[in-house]
Design an enzyme around this catalytic site. Sequence first.
Site, mmCIF file in Angstrom:
data_model
loop_
_atom_site.group_PDB
_atom_site.id
_atom_site.type_symbol
_atom_site.label_atom_id
_atom_site.label_comp_id
_atom_site.label_asym_id
_atom_site.label_seq_id
_atom_site.Cartn_x
_atom_site.Cartn_y
_atom_site.Cartn_z
ATOM 1 N N GLU A 146 -6.122 -7.635 10.421
ATOM 2 C CA GLU A 146 -5.098 -8.683 10.538
ATOM 3 C C GLU A 146 -3.853 -8.211 11.267
ATOM 4 O OE1 GLU A 146 -3.156 -6.180 7.675
ATOM 5 O OE2 GLU A 146 -5.265 -6.736 7.901
ATOM 6 N N CYS A 184 -9.532 -1.829 3.409
ATOM 7 C CA CYS A 184 -8.712 -0.702 2.944
ATOM 8 C C CYS A 184 -9.099 -0.288 1.524
ATOM 9 C CB CYS A 184 -7.241 -1.048 3.089
ATOM 10 S SG CYS A 184 -6.142 0.377 3.015
ATOM 11 N N LEU A 185 -8.237 -0.496 0.524
ATOM 12 C CA LEU A 185 -8.598 -0.151 -0.840
ATOM 13 C C LEU A 185 -9.848 -0.914 -1.268
ATOM 14 C CD1 LEU A 185 -7.877 1.399 -3.457
ATOM 15 C CD2 LEU A 185 -6.528 -0.589 -4.145
ATOM 16 N N GLY A 245 -4.686 7.004 2.301
ATOM 17 C CA GLY A 245 -4.727 8.434 2.049
ATOM 18 C C GLY A 245 -6.026 8.882 1.419
ATOM 19 N N TYR A 246 -6.950 7.919 1.199
ATOM 20 C CA TYR A 246 -8.262 8.217 0.629
ATOM 21 C C TYR A 246 -9.337 7.673 1.561
ATOM 22 C CZ TYR A 246 -5.825 9.464 -3.665
ATOM 23 O OH TYR A 246 -4.998 10.071 -4.577
ATOM 24 N N GLY A 284 -2.610 3.792 -3.693
ATOM 25 C CA GLY A 284 -3.095 4.779 -4.643
ATOM 26 C C GLY A 284 -4.555 5.145 -4.532
ATOM 27 N N GLN A 339 -12.872 0.997 -0.238
ATOM 28 C CA GLN A 339 -13.129 2.145 -1.106
ATOM 29 C C GLN A 339 -13.703 1.705 -2.454
ATOM 30 O OE1 GLN A 339 -9.249 3.945 -1.262
ATOM 31 N NE2 GLN A 339 -9.113 4.059 0.973
ATOM 32 N N GLY A 393 -4.434 -2.042 -0.878
ATOM 33 C CA GLY A 393 -3.580 -1.702 -1.999
ATOM 34 C C GLY A 393 -3.286 -0.219 -2.035
ATOM 35 N N ASN A 406 -3.498 2.400 6.995
ATOM 36 C CA ASN A 406 -2.575 2.933 6.000
ATOM 37 C C ASN A 406 -3.378 3.337 4.782
ATOM 38 O OD1 ASN A 406 -0.597 3.521 4.158
ATOM 39 N ND2 ASN A 406 -0.024 1.400 3.793
ATOM 40 N N HIS A 448 -6.995 -2.302 9.063
ATOM 41 C CA HIS A 448 -6.396 -3.626 8.868
ATOM 42 C C HIS A 448 -6.599 -4.502 10.109
ATOM 43 C CE1 HIS A 448 -3.980 -3.161 5.100
ATOM 44 N NE2 HIS A 448 -4.233 -1.894 5.371
ATOM 45 N N SER A 494 0.819 -1.217 0.000
ATOM 46 C CA SER A 494 0.000 0.000 0.000
ATOM 47 C C SER A 494 0.850 1.264 0.000
ATOM 48 C CB SER A 494 -0.940 0.007 1.207
ATOM 49 O OG SER A 494 -1.890 -1.034 1.118
#
Length: 354
Positions: A331, A244-245, A288-289, A219, A248, A217, A286, A329, A44
């Site tokens: 885990e 996480c990603l 940023g979006y 970006g 989103q 992941g 972790n 996360h 990530s």
Amino acid sequence: MKGKLILEDGSVFYGTLVGDSTAVGEVVFNTGMTGYQEILTDPSYCGQIVALTYPLIGNYGVAELFQQSRKSFVRGFIISELCEEPSNYQCENTLIQYLTENKIPCIYGVDTRAITRRIRSNGTMKGVIVPEDASEEIVKRYFDLVPVMKEVQEVTTPEVYVMENSGPHIVVMDFGIKRNILNSLHNLGCKLTVLPADATSEEILKLNPDGIFLSNGPGDPKDVPYAIETIKELIGKKPIFGICLGHQLIALALGADTYKMKFGHRGSNQPVKNLLTGRVHITSQNHGYAVEESSLKNIDVSITHRSVNDNTVEGMRHKELPVFSVQYHPEASPGPDDNTYLFDEFMALLPKGV
């Protein structure tokens, strides 16, 4: 070799380089007190230069046990004090040897908390790590580089692989998955088939899985429109869990929106409130979006988790379909085990739950 970190706003921080390599990327900070190897190998962080706020880094060395992916994808590392003589029974190598062998640009001996304060005030920004005597022309050339937004393609698995087991069959869409996530599912008895990020819904459904997992992941989630379309086609077909990603991407697939945060959440000490139980959990994050809450109003989902620090959406669940996700996360277990219930909830949705 003496070096310097230059931020996009013109601020300069001097230190010592590990090797003579240079780096360019988005500068972010992580507030965790431990876990530097996990950070280095978390996909990530692809495309980013990571500053660690905890002052002493490297004191327990590195070991294969802590690797989270096949290699490091960070663009650079920023450390206050680098420990060159670690002490730990699991230590297999020093951090400085690891950085050197893996050719990871690093600058140490800098005030990482001053860097963090600047990022908190001005937001994440581009930065470069270069030798101290680098000319203005060279620095400008680095800043002028236009990043190619293909981080997910860089970190995803290059080929399909299977982790055999006797329990439910889970298809994992790998957008940059951490090994601990795979291990968490595998330890519950799941057979895992891990597919590249560009796998189609036809390819996934052909495997007839009991459930689908969407990984973390790097970006902007909007940079992988093909994955959003695939998830749209999968929703309602199989139980889906995203982290996480993946969280989103589910939101975007349902018609919601995401936005870039000022400086994101990165650390193993992020408090999140479970709105269903009222409990507050310490989580590892972790990203940023984030999911835009106002965009969820006309979508048939309920918000299940919120950040205690800034009230952002940290979890959601579809009101009718077996689809849910969290931004953090589970885990990583900084709690240490108070978030593993999410994997149990996913198992309970499966037709062959264990």
